[in-house]
Structures are given as C-alpha cells and as structure tokens.
Design a protein around this motif. Structure first.
Motif, PDB file in Angstrom:
ATOM      1  N   VAL A  16      -5.115   1.397   8.393  1.00  0.00           N
ATOM      2  CA  VAL A  16      -6.573   1.324   8.575  1.00  0.00           C
ATOM      3  C   VAL A  16      -7.183   0.290   7.613  1.00  0.00           C
ATOM      4  N   ALA A  17      -6.659   0.244   6.411  1.00  0.00           N
ATOM      5  CA  ALA A  17      -7.205  -0.657   5.390  1.00  0.00           C
ATOM      6  C   ALA A  17      -6.790  -2.107   5.580  1.00  0.00           C
ATOM      7  N   SER A  18      -5.901  -2.372   6.531  1.00  0.00           N
ATOM      8  CA  SER A  18      -5.390  -3.733   6.697  1.00  0.00           C
ATOM      9  C   SER A  18      -5.611  -4.262   8.107  1.00  0.00           C
ATOM     10  N   GLU A  19      -6.655  -3.807   8.766  1.00  0.00           N
ATOM     11  CA  GLU A  19      -6.922  -4.221  10.145  1.00  0.00           C
ATOM     12  C   GLU A  19      -6.979  -5.747  10.269  1.00  0.00           C
ATOM     13  N   HIS A  57       0.838  -1.204   0.000  1.00  0.00           N
ATOM     14  CA  HIS A  57       0.000   0.000   0.000  1.00  0.00           C
ATOM     15  C   HIS A  57       0.872   1.252   0.000  1.00  0.00           C
ATOM     16  N   GLU A  58       1.858   1.284   0.882  1.00  0.00           N
ATOM     17  CA  GLU A  58       2.724   2.454   0.972  1.00  0.00           C
ATOM     18  C   GLU A  58       3.561   2.640  -0.293  1.00  0.00           C
ATOM     19  N   ARG A  96      -0.614   4.443  13.185  1.00  0.00           N
ATOM     20  CA  ARG A  96      -1.734   3.524  12.992  1.00  0.00           C
ATOM     21  C   ARG A  96      -2.904   4.188  12.253  1.00  0.00           C
ATOM     22  N   GLN A  97      -2.901   5.502  12.145  1.00  0.00           N
ATOM     23  CA  GLN A  97      -3.972   6.205  11.441  1.00  0.00           C
ATOM     24  C   GLN A  97      -3.716   6.315   9.940  1.00  0.00           C
ATOM     25  N   ARG A  98      -2.549   5.865   9.481  1.00  0.00           N
ATOM     26  CA  ARG A  98      -2.268   5.902   8.059  1.00  0.00           C
ATOM     27  C   ARG A  98      -3.261   5.018   7.305  1.00  0.00           C
ATOM     28  N   GLU A  99      -3.566   5.417   6.092  1.00  0.00           N
ATOM     29  CA  GLU A  99      -4.542   4.684   5.290  1.00  0.00           C
ATOM     30  C   GLU A  99      -4.149   3.216   5.141  1.00  0.00           C
ATOM     31  N   SER A 100      -2.859   2.961   4.975  1.00  0.00           N
ATOM     32  CA  SER A 100      -2.394   1.587   4.795  1.00  0.00           C
ATOM     33  C   SER A 100      -2.681   0.717   6.017  1.00  0.00           C
ATOM     34  N   ARG A 110      -0.561  -1.692  -4.126  1.00  0.00           N
ATOM     35  CA  ARG A 110      -1.550  -2.572  -3.484  1.00  0.00           C
ATOM     36  C   ARG A 110      -2.578  -3.085  -4.476  1.00  0.00           C
TER      37      ARG A 110
END
Length: 204
Positions: free
Chosen positions: A198-201, A20-21, A192-196, A25
C-alpha cells in the motif's frame, strides 16, 4: 542510503517493498527520477553508466545497481528474523520465484515501451505477441504455485506481487491476468493489502 529510481518501475517497487518487509525502509531515502529508455538522468548515469534503475548508494558510498543485487545487499542489513532472502533450499525457491516475477516485469516494461515510445512504423506485432506469451505462460505457471506463495514473505513472492501489480498498473485494459487463475488472484488480493504494498503504490 539513497535509492534512485522511477515511481513507475516495478523493479524499484520490489526493492522498496523488500526494505519495508525487512524493517529497514526508514534507512533508505528514495529519490525518484523521471526515467525511461529514452529519457536518461545524469545523476543515475554518473553512478551507473548503463543508466538503468534502481541504483542504491550505500552509507559507505558503494554503488549497487540491479534490483536483485540491491535486495541481496539490503537483506544482509536486516534482522535475522525479518530477512527476505532465506537460506538453504528455501533460498533457491525464493530466487526462482524472483526470476519469474522479474521476467513478467521485463516483458511488461518492453510492451509498455513498444506501445508508448516506438513510432508505429517500427512496431512488430509478432514481437509484441511474443512478449505477451511470455507473460501468459509465466502467469499460468504461477497459478500452479499459488499454494507455495501463501504465508511467505521473501524476495520471490515480493517480486511476483510487484509484477502482477505492474500488469494492473499498465495493462488493466488489455491483459486480464486474473482470468483462469483463481488461486493466484486470491493470493494477490490478500498480499496487495500489506502495508509495504500500500505504501509503495505506482505513480507516473
């Protein structure tokens, strides 16, 4: 590309966050399986007889196991400005941090197996405490490196973030890693608030 893994694996999450980063992705189809040390998946076993995840199958049908090697392969596909494995001295710093994060993950997975899968008569408190000490020592060490983590996006900080997230996921009631680690906690709460992330919980 196809990535085989478990939705509760911190090693799989490390790969997904790295992809993702790195802006790739959308090139990876993540195929989640129910896998544990006692539950094997035949597809994964055929691809990689060791039976561990993650396992990546590339577009040219190459099989790449182990999150470290998968992240390195994916890095080679990323745009120059979005690579998660830097060069020079920064590379070795990133790999060192990745080793720390992976170490927490490994001990965490072993503790999880000990608690949920082993019959009580086969559990050994000394072994459990030894794994817990590994985690504690590493978190203590990471607290001293919190300033180095800030502002970086590489495979090292991703591994550290995924390892701490795994402790929250599996051991929120028994391992209070935040206690006595204010700098590491502050960094993690932001990362932990990065989109990557959040999208991979985690799930499962």
């Amino acid at each position: 590309m196809h990535l085989y893994g478990s939705p509760s694996s911190p090693f799989v999450r490390k790969v997904v966050v790295s992809a993702h980063e790195g802006g790739i992705r959308d090139r990876i189809d993540v195929l989640y399986r129910t896998i544990s040390p006692l539950v094997m998946d035949e597809t994964v076993n055929e691809l990689y007889p060791v039976g561990k995840v993650p396992v990546l199958v590339t577009d040219d049908s190459r099989t790449i196991p182990d999150s470290k090697f998968i992240c390195e392969y994916l890095d080679s596909l990323m745009d120059t400005h979005r690579r998660v494995l830097p060069g020079g001295d920064e590379r070795w710093n990133a790999l060192y941090l990745q080793s720390l994060g992976d170490g927490i993950m490994e001990s965490g997975v072993l503790l999880r197996f000990d608690v949920t899968a082993k019959p009580p008569e086969y559990r050994w408190d000394g072994w459990y405490e030894a794994q817990l000490r590994k985690i504690t020592r590493t978190v203590d060490h990471l607290e001293t490196k919190a300033e180095e983590l800030a502002g970086r996006i590489d495979v090292g900080v991703i591994a550290v973030a995924c390892s701490l997230a795994y402790l929250d996921f599996r051991f929120s009631d028994t391992i209070d890693w935040r206690a006595g680690h204010p700098s590491l906690t502050a960094w993690f709460e932001q990362f932990r608030q990065r989109e990557s992330m959040v999208a991979s919980e985690f799930s499962g």
